[in-house]
Scaffold this motif. Structure first.
Motif, PDB file in Angstrom:
ATOM      1  N   GLN A  85       0.760  -1.282   0.091  1.00  0.00           N
ATOM      2  CA  GLN A  85       0.008  -0.124  -0.092  1.00  0.00           C
ATOM      3  C   GLN A  85       0.911   1.212   0.215  1.00  0.00           C
ATOM      4  N   ALA A  86       2.124   1.340   0.826  1.00  0.00           N
ATOM      5  CA  ALA A  86       2.436   2.503   1.151  1.00  0.00           C
ATOM      6  C   ALA A  86       3.442   2.655  -0.460  1.00  0.00           C
ATOM      7  N   THR A  87       4.049   1.782  -1.385  1.00  0.00           N
ATOM      8  CA  THR A  87       4.880   1.250  -2.376  1.00  0.00           C
ATOM      9  C   THR A  87       3.644   1.910  -3.452  1.00  0.00           C
ATOM     10  N   GLN A  88       2.547   1.500  -3.436  1.00  0.00           N
ATOM     11  CA  GLN A  88       1.001   1.945  -4.262  1.00  0.00           C
ATOM     12  C   GLN A  88       0.785   3.498  -3.685  1.00  0.00           C
ATOM     13  N   ALA A  89       0.689   3.917  -3.094  1.00  0.00           N
ATOM     14  CA  ALA A  89       0.673   5.376  -3.051  1.00  0.00           C
ATOM     15  C   ALA A  89       2.178   6.288  -3.009  1.00  0.00           C
ATOM     16  N   ARG A  90       3.046   6.336  -3.110  1.00  0.00           N
ATOM     17  CA  ARG A  90       3.977   6.929  -3.296  1.00  0.00           C
ATOM     18  C   ARG A  90       4.561   6.913  -4.596  1.00  0.00           C
ATOM     19  N   TYR A  91       4.122   5.501  -5.594  1.00  0.00           N
ATOM     20  CA  TYR A  91       4.024   5.417  -6.347  1.00  0.00           C
ATOM     21  C   TYR A  91       3.192   6.234  -8.072  1.00  0.00           C
ATOM     22  N   LEU A  92       1.906   6.173  -7.061  1.00  0.00           N
ATOM     23  CA  LEU A  92       0.587   7.332  -7.849  1.00  0.00           C
ATOM     24  C   LEU A  92       1.098   8.283  -8.054  1.00  0.00           C
ATOM     25  N   GLU A  93       1.803   8.686  -6.678  1.00  0.00           N
ATOM     26  CA  GLU A  93       2.181  10.091  -6.414  1.00  0.00           C
ATOM     27  C   GLU A  93       3.241  10.404  -7.170  1.00  0.00           C
ATOM     28  N   LEU A  94       4.162   9.456  -7.730  1.00  0.00           N
ATOM     29  CA  LEU A  94       4.836   9.725  -8.895  1.00  0.00           C
ATOM     30  C   LEU A  94       4.279  10.025  -9.981  1.00  0.00           C
ATOM     31  N   LEU A  95       3.690   9.481 -10.304  1.00  0.00           N
ATOM     32  CA  LEU A  95       3.063   9.873 -11.706  1.00  0.00           C
ATOM     33  C   LEU A  95       1.808  11.258 -11.560  1.00  0.00           C
ATOM     34  N   SER A  96       1.785  11.339 -10.055  1.00  0.00           N
ATOM     35  CA  SER A  96       1.198  13.094 -10.288  1.00  0.00           C
ATOM     36  C   SER A  96       1.602  13.774 -10.244  1.00  0.00           C
ATOM     37  N   SER A  97       2.444  13.685 -10.357  1.00  0.00           N
ATOM     38  CA  SER A  97       4.150  14.749  -9.724  1.00  0.00           C
ATOM     39  C   SER A  97       4.378  15.437 -10.797  1.00  0.00           C
ATOM     40  N   GLY A  98       4.212  15.160 -12.224  1.00  0.00           N
ATOM     41  CA  GLY A  98       4.623  15.875 -13.557  1.00  0.00           C
ATOM     42  C   GLY A  98       6.145  15.931 -12.969  1.00  0.00           C
ATOM     43  N   GLY A  99       6.079  17.404 -13.320  1.00  0.00           N
ATOM     44  CA  GLY A  99       7.555  18.350 -13.549  1.00  0.00           C
ATOM     45  C   GLY A  99       7.696  19.394 -12.459  1.00  0.00           C
ATOM     46  N   ASN A 100       6.849  18.906 -10.859  1.00  0.00           N
ATOM     47  CA  ASN A 100       7.251  19.972 -10.104  1.00  0.00           C
ATOM     48  C   ASN A 100       8.632  19.557  -9.061  1.00  0.00           C
ATOM     49  N   ASP A 101       9.342  18.793  -8.841  1.00  0.00           N
ATOM     50  CA  ASP A 101      10.750  18.802  -9.101  1.00  0.00           C
ATOM     51  C   ASP A 101      11.549  18.252  -9.738  1.00  0.00           C
ATOM     52  N   HIS A 102      12.754  18.044  -9.173  1.00  0.00           N
ATOM     53  CA  HIS A 102      13.988  17.584 -10.066  1.00  0.00           C
ATOM     54  C   HIS A 102      14.091  16.365 -10.211  1.00  0.00           C
ATOM     55  N   PRO A 103      13.566  15.588 -11.115  1.00  0.00           N
ATOM     56  CA  PRO A 103      13.702  14.354 -11.456  1.00  0.00           C
ATOM     57  C   PRO A 103      13.835  12.874 -10.190  1.00  0.00           C
ATOM     58  N   MET A 104      15.234  12.985  -9.658  1.00  0.00           N
ATOM     59  CA  MET A 104      16.202  12.476  -9.088  1.00  0.00           C
ATOM     60  C   MET A 104      15.380  12.203  -8.106  1.00  0.00           C
ATOM     61  N   THR A 105      14.820  13.927  -7.196  1.00  0.00           N
ATOM     62  CA  THR A 105      14.319  14.054  -6.002  1.00  0.00           C
ATOM     63  C   THR A 105      13.041  12.813  -6.016  1.00  0.00           C
ATOM     64  N   GLN A 106      12.267  13.057  -7.428  1.00  0.00           N
ATOM     65  CA  GLN A 106      10.989  12.516  -7.418  1.00  0.00           C
ATOM     66  C   GLN A 106      11.237  10.707  -6.799  1.00  0.00           C
ATOM     67  N   LEU A 107      11.967  10.166  -7.583  1.00  0.00           N
ATOM     68  CA  LEU A 107      12.417   9.020  -7.845  1.00  0.00           C
ATOM     69  C   LEU A 107      12.811   8.544  -5.671  1.00  0.00           C
TER      70      LEU A 107
END
Length: 623
Positions: free
Chosen positions: A566-588
């Protein structure tokens, strides 16, 4: 080992197989794009071309006014949003039409018209970033705090300050902008040579059938023809096209690398790689570590090809033997038959993700089959405010099923980012783009493996998984190794000829494959048939880094621990929803992946070794 037969995976009716015709008019509408979702016709497109010019004029009128206060900065960014949203539609409409038939000169002219308009706008708006940076960063940060309407633009504004040492004065930016239209010339000429003007070769197969070896047919032949001689003929027919024009391709590639080096130097970068990766704030060491780790960990790749040679019973094993399934299969993986399987496979991402994926498959978003003049390959192209469009050249192979779920990953990434982000931060970077696609591929593989205990089926799927790592990780790392060194040749002032590029590519092939296969001399021109080299330099390495990222994410999604899933799913969907709102290394990193660590990449080579071992065991059970 003898060849094995494998039963059907999908309950497909054979009449649902791909059409025999390449005549677009004869393809059912549900397998084609509905471009009316963008514009009802060229008249509406032309009206927007006129309107966008008025917004461009208003933006230019703000020159010299940004320092007056946050209101002027806000107006400028809001105008950029308006122009940007229109630009998606104005560009995609002719571009997508052109990709359906790259012989259409009238559509190509319209595409050039919009490209010229935005090149002109680029030169007229070159003042913006230099003028923005005349405002003290401390002042700008105060404005960001005091004006809530500026908050959607916080990240792009602060990014401008981060990269300000690479921003030129207004005159310099204008000169670079004036050249923007010409910078696409190598890619445009390459596309014309390889699509619009290409003449495919025809071969006679072992059963007497004459086949024109188009891009889609080439892939199909390598995946389905059991006779090695047929595969050899297909290989020579395809690569012969590039061999015949290798000097032309070398001239194009030299001009592209010279362009990249001139651009990097003009912006005070020490290398083309630094310039290309700095947009995402990714250190060049990430690229270098990837290449070094993949090359050092290439023994599992060689082990796999040695196993293939043994199982296929070949005296000589060539790279064109690398796609044929180890086991005999007459399975047809129709497009319609694959759709429900793909929806089920992404269940670990939640019911809403499944629903959105089903919507993407419902019609109008995907152009499925190869037709005359259509662009080769596959992609997903976003159109902000409408929906993404996916191009396929589907040939009813299992590989096509994985390509379909790969592109659907990009499509859903776009949908979720545009849904959650304001326009200013809705576009995600290439660096994270392939995480979504390779995650979908991994989930499909896991789903199919769980459907059976049959060692034949499991061996077949394990081969698919291994081929995925070979193609998405190792091949792309090899490409990245070649591309980095080719650009460094130019940076060192060395000549770039077809012979030197041939030699460089062969050197990289031998470094990765060793003596595990026979490397045909004609493979030396592979550099000429990789579109990414000509269309988007320093792109391919991100397939490999994203594969490493998705491997870690999938491990969490499939964990036996429910809380971790569940935690991984939430983090992953947040990644998919984050667009370009931060540096990609930070997003990952927020999604649980740290690509600065070599072990993150090394885990892929270790996984490859494990999978090859598993495949060997399944094959032993079947011997």
């Amino acid at each position: 080992m003898s060849e094995l037969k494998i039963p059907t995976y999908f309950d497909d009716e054979i009449e649902g197989a791909r059409p025999k015709t390449r005549d677009r008019e004869q393809i059912d509408a549900r397998f084609k794009w509905n471009l009316n979702d963008i514009y009802p016709g060229w008249e509406a497109w032309q009206a927007d071309m006129k309107e966008v010019r008025t917004h461009m004029d208003r933006f230019v009128e703000l020159r010299g006014k940004l320092g007056e206060g946050p209101e002027q900065v806000l107006e400028a960014y809001q105008l950029q949003d308006t122009i940007g949203m229109m630009a998606y539609k104005l560009y995609r409409y002719p571009q997508l039409n052109f990709d359906l038939d790259q012989r259409d000169n009238e559509v190509q002219a319209r595409l050039q018209e919009v490209q010229q308009l935005f090149a002109e706008y680029g030169s007229r708006s070159a003042w913006f970033t230099p003028e923005l940076l005349t405002i003290a960063q401390e002042t700008m940060e105060q404005w960001l705090e005091s004006d809530e309407q500026l908050s959607p633009y916080r990240f792009p504004i602060l990014e401008a300050y981060r990269a300000q040492e690479h921003v030129l004065d207004e005159g310099g930016e204008r000169i670079l902008a004036l050249g923007s239209r010409f910078r696409s010339a190598p890619a445009e000429v390459y596309r014309a040579l390889t699509t619009a003007d290409v003449v495919f070769n025809t071969i006679t197969l072992s059963d007497g059938e004459d086949v024109k070896v188009s891009y889609g047919e080439y892939s199909n032949l390598l995946h389905t023809r059991r006779d090695q001689e047929d595969r050899r003929k297909a290989f020579e027919a395809m690569y012969g096209i590039f061999e015949a024009k290798r000097n032309t391709f070398a001239s194009l590639y030299n001009s592209l690398c010279q362009r990249d080096w001139a651009q990097a130097q003009s912006r005070n970068y020490s290398s083309t790689a630094e310039a290309a990766l700095d947009d995402d704030n990714v250190p060049v060491s990430v690229l270098e570590t990837l290449i070094e780790t993949a090359r050092e960990g290439s023994e599992p790749l060689r082990r796999y090809h040695r196993l293939r040679k043994e199982v296929l019973g070949l005296d000589e094993y060539h790279l064109y033997d690398g796609s044929i399934p180890l086991m005999e299969s007459d399975e047809v993986y129709t497009y319609e038959g694959a759709k429900p399987t793909l929806i089920e496979s992404v269940a670990p991402l939640g019911s809403r993700y499944q629903k959105l994926l089903g919507e993407a498959l419902s019609g109008g978003w995907i152009d499925v089959y190869e037709t005359e003049g259509k662009r080769s390959g596959a992609y997903s192209a976003g159109v902000y405010g409408v929906h993404p469009y996916m191009l396929l050249n589907y040939t009813d192979t299992l590989d096509d099923v994985f390509t379909l779920t790969h592109e659907l990953g990009h499509t859903l990434h776009t949908v979720l980012s545009c849904e959650a982000q304001p326009f200013a931060t809705s576009s995600y970077t290439i660096f994270v783009a392939e995480v979504a696609s390779t995650t979908n591929e991994a989930l499909l593989l896991d789903y199919l493996l769980k459907q059976t205990d049959d060692p034949r089926k499991r061996a077949f799927l394990l081969q698919q998984a291994i081929s995925g790592i070979a193609g998405t990780f190792y091949s792309q790392a090899l490409f990245a190794d070649y591309e980095l060194e080719a650009h460094r040749m130019v940076e060192r002032g060395e000549p770039m000829t077809a012979e030197r590029l041939d030699a460089l590519y062969m050197e990289k092939m031998k470094a990765f494959y060793g003596d595990a296969l026979t490397i045909d001399e004609l493979y030396r021109v592979t550099w000429a048939r990789i579109p990414h080299f000509f269309n988007s330099p320093y792109y391919v390495y991100q397939y490999a880094t994203c594969y490493a990222s998705s491997a870690k994410i999938v491990a969490g999604l499939l964990s036996e621990d429910e809380a971790e899933r569940q935690a991984t799913q939430a983090r992953y969907l947040e990644l998919l929803s984050s667009g370009g709102n931060d540096h990609p290394m930070t997003q990952l990193q927020k999604a649980g992946v740290d690509l600065s660590q070599a072990d993150t990449v090394r885990a892929v080579t270790q996984r490859m070794d494990e999978l090859v071992g598993m495949l060997e065991e399944e094959l032993k059970r079947l011997s």
